[in-house]
Enzyme design. Structure first.
Site, mmCIF file in Angstrom:
data_model
loop_
_atom_site.group_PDB
_atom_site.id
_atom_site.type_symbol
_atom_site.label_atom_id
_atom_site.label_comp_id
_atom_site.label_asym_id
_atom_site.label_seq_id
_atom_site.Cartn_x
_atom_site.Cartn_y
_atom_site.Cartn_z
ATOM 1 N N GLY A 47 0.843 -1.185 0.000
ATOM 2 C CA GLY A 47 0.000 0.000 0.000
ATOM 3 C C GLY A 47 0.875 1.230 0.000
ATOM 4 C CD GLN A 52 3.637 5.870 2.478
ATOM 5 O OE1 GLN A 52 2.643 5.325 2.019
ATOM 6 N NE2 GLN A 52 4.659 5.166 2.953
ATOM 7 C CB CYS A 100 5.586 2.082 7.045
ATOM 8 S SG CYS A 100 5.022 3.593 6.234
ATOM 9 C CG LEU A 101 6.808 1.266 0.946
ATOM 10 C CD1 LEU A 101 6.181 1.654 -0.388
ATOM 11 C CD2 LEU A 101 7.891 0.217 0.742
ATOM 12 C CG HIS A 142 -0.199 1.182 7.369
ATOM 13 N ND1 HIS A 142 0.839 0.739 8.165
ATOM 14 C CD2 HIS A 142 0.386 2.007 6.449
ATOM 15 C CE1 HIS A 142 1.976 1.279 7.741
ATOM 16 N NE2 HIS A 142 1.740 2.040 6.692
ATOM 17 C CD GLU A 143 -1.118 2.320 2.833
ATOM 18 O OE1 GLU A 143 -0.715 3.480 2.664
ATOM 19 O OE2 GLU A 143 -0.346 1.367 3.072
ATOM 20 C CG HIS A 146 0.543 6.628 5.365
ATOM 21 N ND1 HIS A 146 1.740 7.100 5.857
ATOM 22 C CD2 HIS A 146 0.741 5.303 5.136
ATOM 23 C CE1 HIS A 146 2.614 6.107 5.931
ATOM 24 N NE2 HIS A 146 2.034 4.999 5.503
HETATM 25 NI NI NI Z 1 2.951 3.105 5.384
#
Ligand code: NI
Length: 179
Positions: A47, A52, A100-101, A142-143, A146
């Site tokens: 995701g 991000q 997480c990226l 989670h997304e 963000h």
């Molecule tokens: Ni993330």
């Protein structure tokens, strides 16, 4: 094909809220969705959210058939959601490991609602509404975090359960570290 640089934790925009998208057809939104898609695929994420890649608009992308980063998790439908929202179906939460990226090479144990209903608009302007459970529900929470300016480490309850991915990998997956 544009693979964007991922903002990492510490960058202030990751802790800021995002604004609703009003015009889905705007060229900057079409471009944003394409960039999110290309970047998520290139980085192997399950995701990604617009902040991000430095854009504080309420757009998220998620989904996979099989993921190297989450080898034991079942497929999640590949989805673009504009102006996403969710509601828990009940009060039950469960702990699960997340990465997480924007927090590379780390994993943490995070409480999330086990079952949710979520909705939003897809890239074609269609309303999407689903019930989701377990990892699918976790990814969506989670997304959406963000676009609300929240990163998963802020939700960790016990920091003994936060650490480096290669150290934790066998404990989490039962498999040798592949990266
Ligand atoms: Ni993330």
């Amino acid at each position: 094909m544009t693979i964007k640089t991922i903002s990492r934790m510490g960058k202030s925009n990751l802790f800021e809220g995002s604004t609703d998208v009003s015009n889905l057809q705007a060229t900057d939104i079409i471009r944003l969705i394409q960039d999110l898609h290309d970047t998520m695929i290139a980085k192997g994420g399950v995701g990604i959210a617009a902040p991000q890649i430095g854009v504080n608009k309420r757009v998220i992308i998620f989904g996979f058939d099989k993921s190297e980063r989450y080898p034991n998790e079942k497929a999640v439908p590949k989805t673009t959601l504009i102006n996403p929202q969710y509601k828990p179906l009940n009060d039950e939460k469960e702990l699960g490991w997340e990465g997480c990226l924007s927090v590379p090479k780390m994993r943490g144990l995070v409480p999330r609602y086990t079952a949710i209903r979520y909705w939003g608009t897809d890239e074609n302007g269609n309303h999407v509404e689903r019930e989701a459970h377990h990892f699918h529900a976790r990814v969506v929470q989670h997304e959406i975090d963000h676009v609300d300016g929240v990163l998963y480490p802020l939700r960790i309850e016990d920091f003994h359960d936060f650490g480096f991915e290669d150290i934790l990998w066998e404990k989490i997956t039962g498999q040798p570290y592949p990266f």
